[in-house]
Design a protein around this motif. Structure first.
Motif, PDB file in Angstrom:
ATOM      1  N   LEU B 116      -1.619  -0.746  11.330  1.00  0.00           N
ATOM      2  CA  LEU B 116      -0.905  -0.874  10.056  1.00  0.00           C
ATOM      3  C   LEU B 116       0.395  -0.083  10.156  1.00  0.00           C
ATOM      4  CD1 LEU B 116      -3.840  -0.439   7.540  1.00  0.00           C
ATOM      5  CD2 LEU B 116      -2.907  -2.534   8.526  1.00  0.00           C
ATOM      6  N   PHE B 117       1.408  -0.531   9.424  1.00  0.00           N
ATOM      7  CA  PHE B 117       2.691   0.169   9.465  1.00  0.00           C
ATOM      8  C   PHE B 117       2.621   1.392   8.559  1.00  0.00           C
ATOM      9  CE2 PHE B 117       3.912  -4.427  10.072  1.00  0.00           C
ATOM     10  CZ  PHE B 117       3.927  -4.319  11.453  1.00  0.00           C
ATOM     11  N   ARG B 120       4.730   1.803   5.256  1.00  0.00           N
ATOM     12  CA  ARG B 120       4.683   0.793   4.197  1.00  0.00           C
ATOM     13  C   ARG B 120       3.360   0.930   3.439  1.00  0.00           C
ATOM     14  NH1 ARG B 120       6.746  -4.801   5.125  1.00  0.00           N
ATOM     15  NH2 ARG B 120       8.899  -4.475   5.736  1.00  0.00           N
ATOM     16  N   TYR B 128       3.959  -8.363   5.238  1.00  0.00           N
ATOM     17  CA  TYR B 128       4.907  -8.292   6.364  1.00  0.00           C
ATOM     18  C   TYR B 128       5.185  -9.652   7.010  1.00  0.00           C
ATOM     19  CZ  TYR B 128       7.226  -6.897  10.641  1.00  0.00           C
ATOM     20  OH  TYR B 128       8.135  -6.783  11.655  1.00  0.00           O
ATOM     21  N   GLU B 131       7.299 -11.804   4.910  1.00  0.00           N
ATOM     22  CA  GLU B 131       8.655 -11.268   4.872  1.00  0.00           C
ATOM     23  C   GLU B 131       9.412 -11.744   6.111  1.00  0.00           C
ATOM     24  OE1 GLU B 131       8.480  -7.111   4.062  1.00  0.00           O
ATOM     25  OE2 GLU B 131      10.485  -6.760   4.873  1.00  0.00           O
ATOM     26  N   ILE B 132       8.732 -11.691   7.244  1.00  0.00           N
ATOM     27  CA  ILE B 132       9.351 -12.129   8.499  1.00  0.00           C
ATOM     28  C   ILE B 132       9.691 -13.614   8.444  1.00  0.00           C
ATOM     29  CG2 ILE B 132       8.860 -12.494  10.955  1.00  0.00           C
ATOM     30  CD1 ILE B 132       9.526  -9.636  10.166  1.00  0.00           C
ATOM     31  N   ARG B 176      -3.590  -8.842   6.132  1.00  0.00           N
ATOM     32  CA  ARG B 176      -2.234  -9.053   6.631  1.00  0.00           C
ATOM     33  C   ARG B 176      -2.185 -10.305   7.504  1.00  0.00           C
ATOM     34  NH1 ARG B 176       0.422  -4.461  10.342  1.00  0.00           N
ATOM     35  NH2 ARG B 176      -1.313  -5.092  11.673  1.00  0.00           N
ATOM     36  N   ALA B 177      -3.240 -10.477   8.307  1.00  0.00           N
ATOM     37  CA  ALA B 177      -3.275 -11.657   9.176  1.00  0.00           C
ATOM     38  C   ALA B 177      -3.506 -12.934   8.363  1.00  0.00           C
ATOM     39  CB  ALA B 177      -4.362 -11.496  10.227  1.00  0.00           C
TER      40      ALA B 177
END
Ligand SMILES: Nc1ncnc2c1ncn2[C@@H]1O[C@H](COP(=O)(O)OP(=O)(O)OP(=O)(O)O)[C@@H](O)[C@H]1O
Ligand SMILES: [Mg+2]
Lengths: 336, 395
Positions: B116-117, B120, B128, B131-132, B176-177
């Protein structure tokens, strides 16, 4: 020019030993360098020793390499053709610096101290704000207010320029291995060269005064900005980079959304070092008329007034402490 | 069409892959190639397909090349030879732009240590991928929220990753995935860093989630229990090579070689083996029209105390016991109809041994195994289970 025979060099005794002893010693030297530094260095050592052996009783006239002339020639060439540009920049920057100093001096010191204390409080908390207030009031009391403001302005200008140059270069060094390998030795060189030396070529380009001081300061203070930016980016864990890659991030997206934000604490540590180096250099730069607290120290040296020198020196220490604590706190505050 | 198809993939880590590949294609092993060239063989000529909606588990000991294989699927690692087809497109030929687009559209990836970032918050971590892709803020936040809901982490949007426990962090990784609605989920030892209880929970949650989202999942693990628990099929790897591919049951009941056998030894077989693996066809059957006296005589001959009764169409009618047959003879019944015990426990072929054991604890007779149409497939008796467990445990 000097007359010189290789057998007069420190190694000379060695070279006049009987052949078999020399061979053994040479072999040991080659083996040692192999062990310590690898095949290539061993080969160079062997060839070097061989050449010395063959030349051992010859006498040479060794001319000094005219490095000084070369450097001066190229500097002259540069000044002849570009000085009008740099002098122009110098004029502009001078005006800018004067504005800032005049601006700071326009307000009564207590007001400026209040503003700085407030800033320190917001950026770095109560303790640092207290240190700032006490330190600055003390400097005011010592009648060193104006030189302090001058030095502060120079430091901030130099830091600003160093960071603006250092961060992009640091990013490039982190991304491109080739660039990294080119830049790092240059940075070593820049930092090891005695700082005074930068003052000399600064003058023909920027004239005597503050701008030359800033130029020399930037050359001296930019390396930590580059190094720490590069380090901060390279420190980002490989797993996070992989995660970003797995989502299809472009190089730029990775840089802006992941690497730079995570590098901020390290970069701030670099800024802190840049400020400290800038401060030390700005003092040295008084020799070419930069003024400020360095100027006070310089005056004290010339008149052999140790009390005055101590006051100015202490002022520099106080300024350094304030700047150091503020930037350190910012760096820590960004820790993720 | 196969969702993922890899053909003859090899990966060499080293400066001269061509040389090592040559040796590899001559049939040399990983160790020999390392000794001769100093280069590491990550993968050696691997081929298999993954169907849409399947959970393909890749398992093997540490260093067997699992992570390398997974990363070849989205080309985080470029294979040294061979092709990877995703939806029929050979992705080894894609240029950089197309590759980035492919990763954005088709893949979600979950990592062993979550990745994880740290700067953030949870919501921003989950969004994320979107966003990309360049999705606008409102839309992607909404989707990220939905995704968090899917993994049961509503209300944690504003927390930072370090504030969450390991299990929760990995849910965020999963969210997230999933947020990018990928076709394919790549999970590299996604649950290995969690403690056993949480791990079991996550496995069953993944299975439940899979019921709803129906992704194609490639799941890496070095734990056979985990592999057998969640895999539709399992690829067993050793030294960069595939040793066996098959359903969990295949792996347990027909290990391809000693390496697999050693893996299988310690597994809890009662969870994996099913009725299918232990059932047998009864030596003797009865039909409802049979004469009680005749049936009783047959049973005595075969030394049986009960018998399964099937109708003419092979569907299960029930069971008769010796005692009830004797009574029927005394009553003078001409058929078995009145003696059949119709309310008997039954199981399907998919019932794991664990289930069989608990039924047979209270049911003393043979247990019929039937299909959806109630057709008899075989029977299970208590002794068979014990011998099945004992036999496979003794290798
Ligand atoms: N970047 C690399 N450079 C050199 N060799 C590598 C590299 N990555 C992996 N290898 C080698 O490839 C082989 C397979 O590694 P891989 O990481 O795929 O194994 P793994 O099955 O995922 O193991 P683990 O369970 O420990 O994660 C190992 O022998 C490893 O040494
Ligand atoms: Mg791995």
């Amino acid at each position: 020019m000097e007359e010189l025979s290789i057998s007069e060099l420190p190694l000379g005794n060695l070279l006049s030993l009987p052949l078999w002893e020399t061979v053994i010693i040479f072999a040991l030297l080659v083996l040692l360098s192999w062990w310590a530094a690898g095949r290539l260095v061993a080969a160079v050592t062997a060839i070097g020793l061989g050449v010395m052996w063959m030349l051992r009783f010859q006498t040479f006239e060794i001319e000094k390499v005219p490095l000084d002339e070369w450097v001066e020639d190229s500097l002259n060439f540069l000044t002849d053709h570009f000085a009008f540009v740099t002098k122009g920049i110098s004029k502009l920057t001078d005006v800018g610096i004067d504005y800032v100093i005049d601006g700071l001096m326009y307000f009564p010191p207590w007001l400026v101290i209040l503003v700085f204390t407030f800033l320190a409080w917001r950026l770095a908390g109560r303790n640092v704000a207290f240190l700032t207030a006490v330190g600055l009031v003390f400097l005011w009391n010592l009648h060193l207010w104006k030189p302090t403001m001058e030095t502060l302005t120079l430091v901030l200008f130099a830091t600003f320029i160093s960071v603006s140059i250092g961060v992009p270069l640091g990013v490039m060094a982190a991304i491109s291995n080739t660039f990294y390998r080119i830049v790092m030795p240059i940075l070593d060189f820049m930092q090891t060269m005695p700082a005074f030396v930068y003052l000399i070529p600064a003058i023909p380009f920027f004239g005597l005064g503050a701008v030359s001081a800033i130029f020399a300061t930037v050359v001296f203070a930019v390396p930590p900005s580059i190094r720490f930016t590069c380090l901060g980016i390279k420190q980002v864990p490989a797993e996070l980079i992989e995660a970003a890659d797995a989502f299809g991030s472009t190089q730029t997206q990775k840089l802006l959304k992941l690497q730079l934000p995570l590098a901020v604490p390290t970069m701030m540590a670099g800024v802190n070092q840049t400020i400290m180096l800038a401060l030390s250099m700005v003092v040295i730069a008084a020799m070419i008329g930069a003024g400020g607290l360095g100027g006070e120290v310089w005056k004290a040296i010339q008149r052999l007034k140790s009390g005055m020198g101590f006051e100015a020196g202490l002022a520099i220490v106080i300024l350094a402490m304030i700047l150091d604590r503020i930037t350190q706190k910012i760096a820590k505050g960004h820790k993720v | 069409m196969d969702k993922i198809k890899i053909t003859n993939i090899s990966k060499i880590f080293g400066p001269q892959p061509a040389l090592a590949l040559q040796l590899l294609n001559q049939g040399l092993g990983k160790e020999e190639i390392f000794n001769q060239t100093g280069q590491a063989v990550g993968l050696a000529n691997i081929s298999f397909e993954v169907q849409e909606g399947e959970i393909m588990v890749v398992m093997g000991l540490s260093g067997s090349g699992k992570s390398t294989l997974l990363r070849c699927l989205n080309r985080l690692i470029d294979p040294s030879q061979g092709q990877v087809f995703i939806d029929g497109v050979d992705i080894t030929t894609l240029d950089h732009e197309a590759l980035l687009a492919l990763r954005r559209q088709k893949f979600g990836m979950v990592f062993q240590h979550f990745a994880l970032f740290p700067h953030r918050n949870i919501l921003h971590n989950v969004e994320y991928g979107l966003e990309i892709q360049g999705m606008e803020v409102d839309k992607r936040r909404e989707k990220a929220r939905q995704s968090l809901k899917l993994v049961g982490l509503e209300g944690w949007e504003d927390a930072m990753p370090r504030q969450l426990s390991g299990g929760m962090q990995q849910r965020v990784g999963l969210a997230r995935a999933l947020a990018v609605e990928p076709d394919i989920l790549l999970m590299d030892e996604a649950f290995s860093a969690l403690d056993p209880l949480i791990r079991g929970d996550m496995q069953s949650e993944l299975l439940q989630l899979q019921e709803r989202v129906r992704k194609t999942i490639v799941f890496i693990t070095h734990d056979l229990d985990e592999a057998l628990n969640i895999g539709s099929r399992v690829v067993l790897m050793k030294d960069g090579k595939v040793v066996q591919i098959g359903t969990p049951e295949d792996i347990i009941s027909q290990p391809a070689d000693d390496y697999v056998k050693r893996f299988v030894e310690n597994v809890d077989k009662s969870r994996v083996l099913t009725a299918h693996a232990v059932m047998v066809w009864p030596r003797l059957l009865a039909s409802p029209q049979d004469e009680p006296a005749q049936v009783l005589a047959n049973m005595a001959e075969e030394n049986l105390s009960s018998l399964v009764v099937v109708n003419a169409d092979q569907t299960l009618a029930g069971i008769v016991r010796m005692e009830t047959l004797t009574q029927a003879i005394e009553r003078g019944d001409k058929t078995l109809e009145n003696s059949i015990e119709r309310e008997v426990p039954t199981v399907t072929a998919k019932e794991p041994l664990k289930g069989l054991i608990s039924i047979l604890a209270t049911w003393p007779l043979s247990l019929p195994v039937i299909d959806k149409q109630r057709k008899l497939l075989g029977i299970v008796v208590k002794g068979m289970i014990l011998s099945a467990l004992a036999k496979r445990g003794n290798h």
